[in-house]
Motif scaffolding. Structure first.
Motif, PDB file in Angstrom:
ATOM      1  N   ASP A  23      -8.016  -2.541  18.192  1.00 42.24           N
ATOM      2  CA  ASP A  23      -6.944  -2.960  17.818  1.00 42.24           C
ATOM      3  C   ASP A  23      -6.979  -4.931  17.745  1.00 42.24           C
ATOM      4  O   ASP A  23      -6.946  -5.803  17.134  1.00 42.24           O
ATOM      5  N   ARG A  27      -9.109  -7.851  16.360  1.00 43.03           N
ATOM      6  CA  ARG A  27      -8.065  -9.238  15.518  1.00 43.03           C
ATOM      7  C   ARG A  27      -7.495 -10.706  16.409  1.00 43.03           C
ATOM      8  O   ARG A  27      -8.654 -11.000  16.095  1.00 43.03           O
ATOM      9  N   TYR A  82      -8.691 -16.133   6.547  1.00 39.59           N
ATOM     10  CA  TYR A  82      -9.130 -14.592   6.802  1.00 39.59           C
ATOM     11  C   TYR A  82      -8.741 -13.977   8.188  1.00 39.59           C
ATOM     12  O   TYR A  82      -7.896 -13.441   8.303  1.00 39.59           O
ATOM     13  N   TYR A  85      -4.945 -14.083   8.803  1.00 41.51           N
ATOM     14  CA  TYR A  85      -4.161 -12.930   7.584  1.00 41.51           C
ATOM     15  C   TYR A  85      -4.182 -11.799   8.783  1.00 41.51           C
ATOM     16  O   TYR A  85      -3.447 -10.627   8.765  1.00 41.51           O
ATOM     17  N   GLN A  86      -5.051 -11.469   8.906  1.00 39.56           N
ATOM     18  CA  GLN A  86      -6.097 -10.215   9.521  1.00 39.56           C
ATOM     19  C   GLN A  86      -4.572 -10.114  10.975  1.00 39.56           C
ATOM     20  O   GLN A  86      -5.133  -9.206  11.510  1.00 39.56           O
ATOM     21  N   ALA A  90       1.951  -7.107  10.970  1.00 35.33           N
ATOM     22  CA  ALA A  90       2.199  -6.251   9.794  1.00 35.33           C
ATOM     23  C   ALA A  90       0.821  -5.363   9.250  1.00 35.33           C
ATOM     24  O   ALA A  90       1.026  -4.592   8.733  1.00 35.33           O
ATOM     25  N   ARG A  91       0.021  -5.804  10.290  1.00 36.21           N
ATOM     26  CA  ARG A  91      -1.540  -5.723   9.380  1.00 36.21           C
ATOM     27  C   ARG A  91      -2.816  -4.887  10.569  1.00 36.21           C
ATOM     28  O   ARG A  91      -3.494  -5.517  10.328  1.00 36.21           O
ATOM     29  N   ARG A  92      -1.592  -5.378  11.649  1.00 37.74           N
ATOM     30  CA  ARG A  92      -2.815  -4.534  13.323  1.00 37.74           C
ATOM     31  C   ARG A  92      -3.178  -3.289  12.255  1.00 37.74           C
ATOM     32  O   ARG A  92      -4.468  -2.837  13.087  1.00 37.74           O
ATOM     33  N   ASP A  94      -4.185  -1.867   8.932  1.00 39.71           N
ATOM     34  CA  ASP A  94      -4.583  -2.003   7.588  1.00 39.71           C
ATOM     35  C   ASP A  94      -6.119  -1.109   7.684  1.00 39.71           C
ATOM     36  O   ASP A  94      -6.903  -1.742   8.380  1.00 39.71           O
ATOM     37  N   LEU A  97      -8.946  -3.399   6.604  1.00 39.65           N
ATOM     38  CA  LEU A  97      -9.207  -4.570   7.768  1.00 39.65           C
ATOM     39  C   LEU A  97      -9.846  -3.850   9.030  1.00 39.65           C
ATOM     40  O   LEU A  97     -10.771  -4.753   9.969  1.00 39.65           O
ATOM     41  N   PHE A 154      -4.323 -10.322  -0.499  1.00 40.16           N
ATOM     42  CA  PHE A 154      -4.985 -10.007  -0.084  1.00 40.16           C
ATOM     43  C   PHE A 154      -7.012  -9.939  -0.537  1.00 40.16           C
ATOM     44  O   PHE A 154      -8.016 -10.822  -0.125  1.00 40.16           O
TER      45      PHE A 154
END
Length: 276
Positions: A23, A27, A82, A85-86, A90-92, A94, A97, A154
């Motif tokens: 992850d 990212r 994008y 955002y990713q 908190a979106r690790r 997702d 994603l 999103f």
């Protein structure tokens, strides 16, 4: 008399170390490569616009007008949005994603290689790099086809940039084929045949995506660029008429698919309510 029952709190699920590493790599790769891609894209666009247009006029009729390259500014900014955002903690984890992140990072890397090779005049490296980028973005685009109940943030930070990127590359691959392989069918008949074939394939993708308007609008922008170049720069009236007819047909089909996709979503929502 009351009995004391120990309170049970939800336990935090331990994330495997391998997953955390993957992850983090995904990212960071998206963030750094998106910034690098945007920088190279801007340098390439201004470099192309500063060149002599004589060589551009020798390109096949399917190559769009210069102004169509402005969509790369939208792509560059969208990809950076994008990427940030990713990158959020908190979106690790997702799921969406995770599915698209590896492909977008690989696509950004391919685009950087393509821009560098094109900038130094190495088509032998630029062509495979662009094909690699198109393939990666297509695979990133696929998981977004049937998403439902997507939050506006999103939609604009993930769905929009990837869809626009995929639409632009759909037109770019057609222009690449026309420019580098010189069309066995000849010009302009070969260009027209390639344009019609590419439009049909793009409509198939648009149908599978449920009428994705971001994708459709970007393709329409590319078709307008091809029409403008044939109408005003090349003075190729016959090819221009075919492009304008193709554009009208494409816009009508895209609108129909978008309406149909919305109706199918409404029917599915009603079925879920009835089943519930």
């Amino acid at each position: 008399m009351y009995s004391r029952v120990p309170l049970e709190f939800p336990r935090r699920v331990a994330v495997p170390k391998t997953t955390r590493v993957l992850d983090g790599t995904r990212r960071w790769a998206n963030l750094l490569l998106a910034i690098a891609q945007g920088t190279l894209a801007l340098a390439f666009i201004f470099g192309v616009w500063s060149r002599n247009a004589a060589g551009f006029r020798r390109d096949p009729p399917i190559v769009p007008a210069f102004y169509e390259l402005a969509v790369w500014m939208v792509i560059a900014v969208g990809c950076i949005v994008y990427a940030f955002y990713q990158f959020g903690a908190a979106r690790r984890a997702d799921a969406v994603l995770r599915r698209v992140g590896s492909f977008t990072a690989a696509g950004f890397l391919g685009c950087c290689a393509w821009l560098l090779a094109a900038g130094i005049g190495r088509p032998a490296f630029a062509i495979p790099a662009l094909c690699w980028t198109a393939a990666c973005l297509f695979f990133a685009f696929m998981p977004l086809w049937k998403l439902r109940g997507v939050a506006p943030c999103f939609r604009w930070c993930v769905v929009a940039p990837i869809s626009i990127y995929a639409g632009c590359l759909s037109v770019a691959i057609s222009a690449l084929a026309a420019r580098n392989f010189r069309l066995v069918l000849g010009q302009p008949p070969g260009s027209v045949a390639l344009l019609l074939s590419a439009t049909l394939l793009i409509l198939v993708v648009l149908r599978r995506s449920g009428g994705n308007l971001f994708f459709a609008a970007t393709v329409a922008w590319g078709l307008i660029g091809i029409g403008v170049r044939n109408q005003f720069e090349l003075k190729n009236r016959a090819a221009a008429r075919i492009v304008w007819v193709s554009l009208i047909a494409f816009v009508a089909a895209a609108a129909w698919l978008a309406v149909r996709g919305n109706r199918e979503d409404e029917y599915e929502d009603e079925d879920e309510i009835l089943e519930g």
